[in-house]
Enzyme design. Structure first.
Site, PDB file in Angstrom:
ATOM      1  N   THR A 195      -1.925   4.564   7.382  1.00 35.92           N
ATOM      2  CA  THR A 195      -1.959   3.565   7.926  1.00 35.92           C
ATOM      3  C   THR A 195      -0.426   2.830   7.418  1.00 35.92           C
ATOM      4  O   THR A 195      -0.420   2.953   6.305  1.00 35.92           O
ATOM      5  CB  THR A 195      -3.188   2.697   7.714  1.00 35.92           C
ATOM      6  OG1 THR A 195      -4.263   3.177   8.406  1.00 35.92           O
ATOM      7  CG2 THR A 195      -2.832   0.887   8.193  1.00 35.92           C
ATOM      8  N   PHE A 197       1.580  -0.806   6.699  1.00 35.71           N
ATOM      9  CA  PHE A 197       1.247  -2.041   6.525  1.00 35.71           C
ATOM     10  C   PHE A 197       2.654  -2.655   6.641  1.00 35.71           C
ATOM     11  O   PHE A 197       3.532  -2.042   5.775  1.00 35.71           O
ATOM     12  CB  PHE A 197       0.552  -2.217   5.309  1.00 35.71           C
ATOM     13  CG  PHE A 197      -0.914  -1.680   4.953  1.00 35.71           C
ATOM     14  CD1 PHE A 197      -1.966  -2.530   5.465  1.00 35.71           C
ATOM     15  CD2 PHE A 197      -0.979  -0.336   4.726  1.00 35.71           C
ATOM     16  CE1 PHE A 197      -3.174  -2.011   5.367  1.00 35.71           C
ATOM     17  CE2 PHE A 197      -2.166  -0.075   4.685  1.00 35.71           C
ATOM     18  CZ  PHE A 197      -3.459  -0.588   5.128  1.00 35.71           C
TER      19      PHE A 197
END
Length: 297
Positions: A195, A197
């Site tokens: 992921t 960010f």
């Protein structure tokens, strides 16, 4: 020359003071969530005070209410794709992106210490985590799957409520943090799950968090006239200036049929050439906005 040197020293002193000060970081989720882990990895070795928010809207509200607050928000996942709503929130927030962090996502299944495989009846987690472990869950059809607001929040709920027979899917660190027993770790379907960010703050704090001269990546957003070849013209200019396009995401403009906003990430090795490229595409676009300039990680 003396005045310029003095100003540089003042800016450096101000930046060093800001860097060494405890940082207040707004995240979506509880302590032990992936946002928590990402924040501590990005600001490794620094003192952090986390502001835990239930929604991404609240993350940006926290920054709006206190300009010293820094936000960290997921923007895309290698499996689930882009978090489209977060693009809109970022654009509308008036914040500036000052950094990015890519986190390897691993999941475990955990429960109360007195529970075990044969006593589990339902599993709680965030919808994305449930999607990322769907093949694993398919092997246990007897379990009821329940969506939660947060992975770590599911673990916290089970621990605080002493819910017998309930399990959570979260990071193993969250399980340990809330005193739960890890039944199995590494249950994610795809082991190459990351992921990304974004770290953002009020524009007036941006230069305190990242020296502009060290940047090599930018996130921009713009609209285009509904004309043939309008996007191709922009991409051709970026290519001419040797600006590397790493991501492009389109979102429809509400109320303007068949018109789109284009969210674009680019990398560059020369800040001046990047600035020239931006100047060159402005006449071809509408409402161009630089969301942030930062160091690729």
């Amino acid at each position: 020359m003396h005045a310029e040197t003095t100003n540089r020293k003042k800016k450096k002193h101000k930046r060093d003071a800001f860097v060494n000060k405890m940082k207040r970081i707004a995240i979506q989720g509880e302590i032990g969530s992936f946002h928590d882990i990402a924040a501590h990895q990005f600001f490794e070795g620094e003192q952090l005070q986390l502001i835990c928010c239930q929604t991404f809207e609240q993350v940006y509200e926290a920054i709006s209410q206190d300009p010293t607050v820094i936000g960290m928000a997921a923007i895309e996942n290698t499996i689930a794709g882009s978090l489209l709503h977060n693009y809109e929130l970022l654009r509308d927030s008036g914040t500036t992106v000052v950094g990015e962090h890519k986190l390897h996502i691993t999941h475990c299944i955990c429960c109360l210490p007195d529970d075990d495989w044969d006593s589990i009846t339902e599993v709680h987690s965030h919808p994305v985590a449930l999607m990322q472990t769907r093949h694993y869950l398919a092997r246990h059809p007897q379990w009821r799957v329940v969506e939660a607001d947060d992975t770590a929040g599911a673990a916290k709920m089970i621990a605080e409520g002493q819910h017998r027979g309930w399990a959570a899917i979260c990071h193993a660190e969250a399980a340990r943090l809330y005193g739960l027993k890890v039944l199995e770790d590494g249950i994610e379907d795809n082991k190459h799950n990351f992921t990304r960010f974004l770290v953002c703050c009020k524009p007036q704090k941006a230069d305190l968090l990242r020296p502009l001269i060290e940047t090599n990546k930018s996130s921009i957003v713009f609209a285009l006239p509904h004309e043939e070849g309008s996007l191709s013209a922009v991409l051709a200019i970026l290519s001419f200036y040797k600006i590397n396009l790493t991501k492009i995401q389109s979102l429809p403009i509400i109320g303007r049929e068949w018109e789109y906003l284009f969210y674009v990430d680019v990398t560059y090795s020369d800040l001046t050439r990047y600035r020239q490229a931006i100047d060159a595409i402005i006449p071809l676009t509408r409402d161009l906005k630089i969301l942030g300039e930062y160091r690729a990680r």
